[in-house]
Write a protein that holds these residues in place. Sequence first.
Motif, short mmCIF file in Angstrom:
data_model
loop_
_atom_site.label_atom_id
_atom_site.label_comp_id
_atom_site.label_asym_id
_atom_site.label_seq_id
_atom_site.Cartn_x
_atom_site.Cartn_y
_atom_site.Cartn_z
N CYS A 87 39.06 -84.37 -1.04
CA CYS A 87 38.64 -83.12 -1.68
C CYS A 87 37.14 -82.88 -1.52
O CYS A 87 36.70 -81.74 -1.36
N ALA A 88 36.36 -83.96 -1.56
CA ALA A 88 34.91 -83.82 -1.44
C ALA A 88 34.51 -83.33 -0.05
O ALA A 88 33.42 -82.76 0.12
N ARG A 89 35.37 -83.51 0.94
CA ARG A 89 35.06 -83.08 2.30
C ARG A 89 35.35 -81.61 2.55
O ARG A 89 34.87 -81.03 3.53
N VAL A 90 36.14 -81.01 1.67
CA VAL A 90 36.53 -79.61 1.86
C VAL A 90 35.83 -78.76 0.80
O VAL A 90 35.92 -79.03 -0.40
N SER A 126 23.58 -63.85 -0.05
CA SER A 126 23.78 -64.97 -0.97
C SER A 126 24.93 -65.82 -0.45
O SER A 126 25.80 -65.33 0.29
N ALA A 127 24.91 -67.10 -0.83
CA ALA A 127 25.98 -68.02 -0.41
C ALA A 127 26.19 -69.03 -1.53
O ALA A 127 25.25 -69.72 -1.94
N GLN A 128 27.42 -69.11 -2.03
CA GLN A 128 27.75 -70.00 -3.14
C GLN A 128 28.83 -70.98 -2.71
O GLN A 128 29.83 -70.59 -2.10
N CYS A 129 28.63 -72.27 -3.05
CA CYS A 129 29.59 -73.31 -2.70
C CYS A 129 30.41 -73.68 -3.93
O CYS A 129 29.87 -73.86 -5.02
N MET A 130 31.73 -73.83 -3.74
CA MET A 130 32.62 -74.22 -4.83
C MET A 130 33.54 -75.34 -4.37
O MET A 130 33.97 -75.37 -3.21
N GLN A 131 33.83 -76.28 -5.28
CA GLN A 131 34.79 -77.33 -5.00
C GLN A 131 36.20 -76.73 -5.02
O GLN A 131 36.45 -75.70 -5.63
N ALA A 173 24.95 -73.23 4.21
CA ALA A 173 24.34 -72.07 3.57
C ALA A 173 23.29 -71.44 4.49
O ALA A 173 23.18 -70.21 4.59
N GLU A 174 22.52 -72.30 5.15
CA GLU A 174 21.52 -71.79 6.10
C GLU A 174 22.19 -71.07 7.26
O GLU A 174 21.71 -70.04 7.74
N PHE A 175 23.34 -71.61 7.71
CA PHE A 175 24.09 -70.95 8.77
C PHE A 175 24.51 -69.54 8.33
O PHE A 175 24.37 -68.57 9.09
N LEU A 176 25.02 -69.43 7.10
CA LEU A 176 25.46 -68.14 6.61
C LEU A 176 24.28 -67.16 6.47
O LEU A 176 24.40 -65.98 6.83
N ARG A 177 23.16 -67.67 5.96
CA ARG A 177 21.99 -66.80 5.81
C ARG A 177 21.46 -66.34 7.17
O ARG A 177 20.99 -65.21 7.31
N ALA A 178 21.57 -67.23 8.16
CA ALA A 178 21.14 -66.85 9.50
C ALA A 178 22.01 -65.76 10.09
O ALA A 178 21.60 -65.07 11.04
N LEU A 202 33.46 -59.55 -0.02
CA LEU A 202 32.82 -60.85 0.14
C LEU A 202 33.58 -61.68 1.19
O LEU A 202 34.80 -61.60 1.29
N HIS A 203 32.82 -62.50 1.92
CA HIS A 203 33.41 -63.39 2.93
C HIS A 203 33.68 -64.75 2.29
O HIS A 203 32.78 -65.35 1.68
N HIS A 204 34.91 -65.24 2.46
CA HIS A 204 35.31 -66.54 1.92
C HIS A 204 35.59 -67.49 3.09
O HIS A 204 36.38 -67.16 3.99
N TYR A 205 34.96 -68.67 3.04
CA TYR A 205 35.13 -69.67 4.09
C TYR A 205 35.55 -71.00 3.48
O TYR A 205 34.88 -71.52 2.58
N LEU A 206 36.67 -71.53 3.95
CA LEU A 206 37.09 -72.89 3.59
C LEU A 206 36.73 -73.77 4.77
O LEU A 206 37.20 -73.54 5.89
N VAL A 207 35.84 -74.77 4.52
CA VAL A 207 35.29 -75.53 5.64
C VAL A 207 35.38 -77.03 5.37
O VAL A 207 35.47 -77.47 4.22
N LEU A 208 35.32 -77.79 6.45
CA LEU A 208 35.43 -79.25 6.38
C LEU A 208 34.10 -79.88 6.77
O LEU A 208 33.48 -79.50 7.77
N ASP A 209 33.65 -80.83 5.95
CA ASP A 209 32.47 -81.65 6.26
C ASP A 209 31.21 -80.81 6.45
O ASP A 209 30.45 -81.02 7.41
#
Length: 318
Positions: free
Chosen positions: A237-240, A292-297, A282-287, A269-276
């Motif tokens: 779970c921590a990897r996703v 804004s970019a928010q991370c959620m478990q 966040a920098e990639f998204l801002r680029a 809003l754009h939703h991304y489920l990503v691994l590792d």
Amino acid sequence: MTAPLASGARMTMTDPTASEYVIETVALSKRYGHKLALDRLDLRIPRGRIHAIVGANGAGKSTLFRILLGFLSPDAGQARILGRDSRRLSPEDRGRIGFVNEEHTLPAWMTMSAVIAMQRSHYPRWSQAAFDEVIGHYHVLPEQKIRELSRGERAGFNLALALAQRPELLVLDEPTLGLDVVAKRAFLESLLYGNAADDCTVIYCSHQMEEIERVADNLIILERGQLKHMSAPEEFCARVTHWVADIPFRGPEPGTVPGLLQAQRLDGLHHYLVLDQDEDFAEFLRAHGARSAQCMQVSLDRAINGFLAKDHAAPARS
């Protein structure tokens, strides 16, 4: 214990007299016509704890169990269970293995007491105390016939019978399928909180992720007959992670998004489920224009489904 997402290393079979694994497969393969159910599967499951095997339909779980239990022969490779070649299991070997599947098949015309007597005669390690401890979670009587039991009561009875064998390995294949919420809770509590399960290794196969999250110490993900991941559920779970980005236009092309499992746009809003991915994401998204970019478990259910959906979309190997 953590395995890479796709292991390329070839294993060698260990000495069965010294094996620390309850299950070992090396390059295990099985084909049904044009369908490859197991694809050179390398898998080692250590003794102790509860190990959950998950995967989409057709991932190879049922075929793996049938080979391990000696009901089916592989086309290639090797399989051992409790250090024994699965093709040469003796009655004594089978007595060391408990098995409960989704059907909970029992002779409907027999009484519970008759079934218990039959099982006691077949298993010299039978523990009445272990049986009584598990069956105590269910309101059943010895004189009841099997056909009079509900599906949940049959599931509990099967679990009690299996644990009373005092097995070294207990294989549970979709044991709560079709049970209502109350019956599921009774089954899981009798497994988790009964002393009878403490001395055996449990292999738990289920599509119910809330069960996996509750019971599993080790998570094993199979897809297309191959091992894709093995670790503690919380490590997986921590990897996703789930990122929500406010990007006023289309956003990056999916093929350029690192570690992408799933992408969708909801309510602007754009939703991304990503691994590792860490804060660099966040920098990639801002680029790419994110204001804004928010991370959620994410839950184990969401993490596994996203992971399997990504793998399932990949082209199949020939």
